[in-house]
Design an enzyme around this catalytic site. Structure first.
Site, PDB file in Angstrom:
ATOM      1  N   LYS A 184      -9.537  -7.018   9.352  1.00 13.24           N
ATOM      2  CA  LYS A 184     -10.160  -7.300  10.649  1.00 13.24           C
ATOM      3  C   LYS A 184     -10.044  -6.077  11.547  1.00 13.24           C
ATOM      4  CE  LYS A 184      -6.152  -9.448  12.909  1.00 13.24           C
ATOM      5  NZ  LYS A 184      -5.715  -8.608  14.026  1.00 13.24           N
ATOM      6  N   HIS A 198       0.827  -1.215   0.000  1.00 16.00           N
ATOM      7  CA  HIS A 198       0.000   0.000   0.000  1.00 16.00           C
ATOM      8  C   HIS A 198       0.855   1.256   0.000  1.00 16.00           C
ATOM      9  CE1 HIS A 198      -3.585  -2.428   0.686  1.00 16.00           C
ATOM     10  NE2 HIS A 198      -4.256  -1.349   0.367  1.00 16.00           N
TER      11      HIS A 198
END
Lengths: 280, 183
Positions: free
Chosen positions: B103, B38
């Site tokens: 999560k 990222h």
């Protein structure tokens, strides 16, 4: 004197790496089952059931329970009547981790320099805690520590006058801040006392204690019970998606400290609460 | 709370149909990328450079697997903590990514970005690695191989289970559920 070759240490460490990652300890699995019984959130109950199933699949198929097979934290108790031969003791542990993570198909999750961030590709170096103890044996405990929950751990110096209430407040604040990010249901290791370094070390040792076993001192055992109850009132629940099982267990360890100080550390262990020991 | 068995890529209509708490079983292509990938991708977007893989309309699974054992397609895999990707998510949604799987709760900037760009943030169960890896049928490293477990992987999944944690209306499943059980 008893002679132990460092290759025995290497091979034992390697075996502990994969055994810890494949087979969730009985006390942890048992605590999942008890949590599932207690859980009132349907989503929370479903998550706990899936975790139980995941542990069974991992154990049956000899594969890691969780993909984050952690930073290898290795505790070694060396008997003072042991003579170590064949090479470097420290290097034998790193070599064991290298072998264990490679041959066990475990994830390599370590970067060599915290700022340059290049993966060492063999999960070394390990973090090693060595203690010299009476006797002629070597006890090795492997704690593959996952990153998500470790990131949510915290340490603070309270004022001595803040006492037990201050400790409780800090623990709850840490758990609230962690929320679903620490992969609950969690095991909470709390260290109280000691120095800046000691308090975090005993908080981590606390998460190795068997679930269900309270501290031997009554007032600390009481604190453990109260903390567990308070943590489970937060509503965070399994995976932070709501429920009455945010923590499976709270273990507190204490140490003497300076008259000016009341250090507290909270080490959070995710539900992949892996640990495995062996004695040579 | 609805249940859907959907093929990827999801259409904009499907994304807007989703509400928090919905269970979606994804079948098709999703992409795996986490922290280091990222960082590189958002740097490229800031320089208006193309990404090494076209991720527009796609779903990104925040994860890094274990290596496969001989005979396995992929080693154990489950989502990593999503909030670490929060600083990158708005730029990725602006670019055209439609969903992420991670999560744990996320920050306000991600909720806002889901609303602004019509995207969703899914949750899968952290640490459910032995089970989830069985939903992955094909794996191919498509970029940043040097990042090891953090390389970008193209996955073909079948009935991969995810929950809608943040929808395109800016609703938050974590906040809603925790309030029900707080005493």
């Amino acid at each position: 004197m008893r002679t132990i070759h460092v290759d025995d240490i290497k091979d034992t460490v390697a075996r502990l790496c994969w055994e810890a990652c494949y087979y969730l300890p009985f006390d942890i699995l048992d605590s999942f089952k008890k949590a599932e019984q207690r859980e009132v959130s349907p989503l929370g109950k479903s998550i706990l059931n899936q975790l139980i199933e995941n542990a069974e699949v991992a154990a049956t198929e000899h594969m890691p329970y969780c993909h984050d097979t952690g930073l290898a934290v290795v505790y070694v108790e060396v008997g003072q009547e042991v003579y170590l031969t064949g090479g470097s003791f420290q290097e034998s542990i790193h070599a064991g981790v290298r072998k264990g993570y490679q041959e066990g198909f475990l994830r390599k999750s370590v970067v060599g320099d915290p700022l340059l961030r290049v993966n060492t590709n063999d999960n070394t170096p390990a973090v090693i805690h060595t203690e010299i103890v009476p006797g002629d044996q070597v006890k090795i405990t492997l704690l593959p520590k996952g990153g998500g929950s470790e990131n949510m751990s915290a340490m603070k110096f309270l004022l001595p006058g803040e006492g037990v209430e201050g400790v409780k407040k800090f623990v709850i604040e840490t758990i609230e801040a962690a929320g679903g990010k620490a992969c609950p249901p969690v095991i909470v290791g709390v260290g109280i006392g000691g120095s800046f370094d000691k308090v975090t070390a005993i908080a981590k040792e606390a998460i190795l204690r068997e679930v269900g076993v309270h501290h031997h001192e009554t007032h600390i055992a009481e604190l453990e019970k109260e903390l567990l109850e308070e943590i489970n009132k937060t509503g965070i629940g399994p995976q932070g998606l709501g429920g009455v099982n945010t923590a499976l267990w709270v273990a507190v360890e204490t140490y003497a400290c300076h008259i000016t100080a009341l250090p507290v550390a909270v080490n959070i262990q995710c539900h992949a609460a892996r640990k495995k020991s062996a004695v040579i | 709370m609805a249940e859907y068995y959907w093929e990827t890529p999801l259409t904009d209509e499907q994304i807007h149909q989703l509400r928090i708490g919905d269970q979606v079983y994804l079948t098709g292509i999703i992409y795996m990328a986490r922290d280091a990938a990222h960082k590189r991708m958002v740097e490229l977007l800031e320089q208006r450079e193309p990404l090494p893989v076209d991720l527009r309309q796609q779903i990104i699974f925040y994860a890094g697997p274990c290596p496969p054992k001989p005979g396995q397609i992929i080693g154990p895999t489950a989502p990593t903590t999503a909030y670490r990707m929060d600083p990158y998510a708005p730029a990725m949604f602006a670019y055209g990514v439609k969903g992420t799987i991670g999560k744990g709760p996320r920050r306000e900037i991600v909720k806002e970005a889901c609303k602004t760009y019509g995207a969703v943030s899914f949750a899968a169960i952290g640490g459910l690695s032995a089970i989830l890896s069985k939903c992955i049928k094909v794996v191919e490293i498509v970029a940043y191989e040097d990042l090891g477990p953090e390389a970008i992987r193209k996955l073909e999944v079948v009935n991969f289970p995810v929950l809608v944690a943040y929808d395109a209306d800016g609703q938050d499943l974590y906040e809603q559920e925790i309030q029900k059980y707080r005493r």
